[in-house]
Motif scaffolding. Structure first.
Motif, short mmCIF file in Angstrom:
data_model
loop_
_atom_site.label_atom_id
_atom_site.label_comp_id
_atom_site.label_asym_id
_atom_site.label_seq_id
_atom_site.Cartn_x
_atom_site.Cartn_y
_atom_site.Cartn_z
N MET A 239 0.82 -1.20 0.00
CA MET A 239 0.00 0.00 0.00
C MET A 239 0.86 1.26 0.00
N PHE A 240 1.92 1.26 0.81
CA PHE A 240 2.78 2.43 0.87
C PHE A 240 3.63 2.58 -0.39
N ILE A 241 3.99 1.47 -1.00
CA ILE A 241 4.73 1.54 -2.27
C ILE A 241 3.87 2.17 -3.35
N GLU A 242 2.59 1.74 -3.39
CA GLU A 242 1.67 2.31 -4.36
C GLU A 242 1.47 3.81 -4.10
N LEU A 243 1.34 4.18 -2.83
CA LEU A 243 1.17 5.59 -2.48
C LEU A 243 2.40 6.39 -2.88
N LYS A 244 3.58 5.82 -2.66
CA LYS A 244 4.82 6.48 -3.04
C LYS A 244 4.89 6.70 -4.54
N ASN A 245 4.47 5.68 -5.31
CA ASN A 245 4.48 5.80 -6.77
C ASN A 245 3.50 6.86 -7.24
N GLU A 246 2.32 6.91 -6.60
CA GLU A 246 1.32 7.91 -6.99
C GLU A 246 1.81 9.32 -6.69
N ILE A 247 2.50 9.50 -5.56
CA ILE A 247 3.07 10.80 -5.22
C ILE A 247 4.13 11.19 -6.24
N GLY A 248 4.94 10.20 -6.65
CA GLY A 248 5.97 10.46 -7.66
C GLY A 248 5.36 10.88 -8.99
N ASP A 249 4.28 10.18 -9.40
CA ASP A 249 3.61 10.54 -10.65
C ASP A 249 3.02 11.94 -10.58
N LEU A 250 2.45 12.27 -9.39
CA LEU A 250 1.87 13.59 -9.21
C LEU A 250 2.92 14.68 -9.31
N LYS A 251 4.08 14.45 -8.71
CA LYS A 251 5.18 15.41 -8.78
C LYS A 251 5.65 15.61 -10.22
N ASN A 252 5.70 14.51 -10.97
CA ASN A 252 6.11 14.63 -12.39
C ASN A 252 5.14 15.45 -13.20
N LYS A 253 3.82 15.26 -12.94
CA LYS A 253 2.79 16.01 -13.66
C LYS A 253 2.88 17.49 -13.34
N ILE A 254 3.12 17.80 -12.04
CA ILE A 254 3.24 19.20 -11.63
C ILE A 254 4.46 19.84 -12.29
N ALA A 255 5.55 19.07 -12.36
CA ALA A 255 6.79 19.59 -12.97
C ALA A 255 6.58 19.88 -14.45
N LEU A 256 5.80 19.05 -15.14
CA LEU A 256 5.56 19.23 -16.58
C LEU A 256 4.68 20.45 -16.85
N THR A 257 3.78 20.76 -15.94
CA THR A 257 2.85 21.89 -16.15
C THR A 257 3.50 23.23 -15.80
N ASN A 258 4.63 23.18 -15.10
CA ASN A 258 5.30 24.44 -14.69
C ASN A 258 6.30 24.90 -15.75
#
Length: 258
Positions: A239-258
């Motif tokens: 569960m925590f690995i999945e959460l970590k991956n989702e946070i990583g994906d979210l950070k990448n999306k934010i970086a792409l939009t900036n």
């Protein structure tokens, strides 16, 4: 003949000493000492301490263990504790269990070998535990579920480092970390690798030279009736690995939009 009488006779024979020589070392007469060996008289507490110091063994060993069955040369050398482990008994001769509460926990490192400190500890009696020397220690934190902060872990004192077994849990008293309750992962000649049952806490090494006392888990005294969690640790990890991956994906999306 009592076990104590057999033990002091066996220790004297092991060290190849005469009764006269032992009596001199204890600063008593030979006639008085002979009565302890033949079981017609029991020594007072002060003489028991002298005998423990004379042979460099604990009172626990003298009173409860047949020394003829123990390789004394392999006993863990634990400074002053090797000389004497204070023991409390009631008026009926029952072995009392001292409880190291949170209030007095801080003083245990300096008081564990002091009879006066041990006498001041609260005491309980658990008849189902049988022979041995037991002591209660407080659980602190969340590193060893299902035991909770505030519970008391009752442990049996171990004379030998060789008695510890992988997979079992122990209260370990060390100079550097004080009092910890951990599970043994691996044992090598000069150290133990221990870990928490809570996977958030990493395993680490405890050197034998740092150990003051080891107590093997016997029972838990607690007040909680909380049900055990149904989730397995592997499920929680996933569960925590999945959460970590989702946070990583979210950070990448934010970086792409900036």
């Amino acid at each position: 003949m009592s076990l104590f009488s057999d033990n002091i006779k066996a220790l004297r024979a092991k060290h190849k000493l005469s009764q006269e020589k032992v009596a001199e070392g204890l600063e008593i007469t030979r006639g008085r000492y002979v009565k302890y060996e033949d079981g017609t008289s029991e020594p007072p507490y002060e003489i028991l301490k002298k005998i423990a110091r004379f042979y460099q063994v604990s009172l626990d060993l003298l009173l409860f263990v047949d020394v003829r069955t123990v390789d004394l040369d392999t006993l863990l050398k634990l400074d002053n504790n090797r000389i004497i482990l204070p023991i409390q008994v009631d008026s009926f001769g029952e072995n009392r269990i001292e409880v190291v509460t949170q209030k007095v926990k801080a003083g245990y490192l300096s008081g564990y070998g002091d009879p006066e400190y041990i006498e001041q500890l609260q005491q309980i009696y658990l008849p189902f535990l049988g022979n041995g020397k037991y002591r209660g220690f407080p659980v602190e934190g969340d590193s060893m579920p299902p035991h909770q902060d505030g519970d008391i872990i009752v442990g049996r004192y171990l004379e030998q480092l060789g008695e510890v077994l992988s997979g079992k849990t122990y209260i370990i008293i060390t100079r550097s970390e004080g009092m910890v309750y951990k599970r043994l992962n691996k044992k090598i000649e000069n150290s133990l690798t221990v870990s928490s049952d809570n996977f958030f806490y990493p395993a680490y090494e405890v050197r034998a030279s740092d150990i003051l006392e080891i107590w093997e888990y016997q029972c838990n005294i607690g007040r909680s009736d909380k049900q055990s969690e149904a989730l397995e640790s592997t499920s929680i990890k996933n569960m925590f690995i999945e959460l970590k991956n989702e946070i990583g994906d979210l950070k990448n999306k934010i970086a792409l939009t900036n």
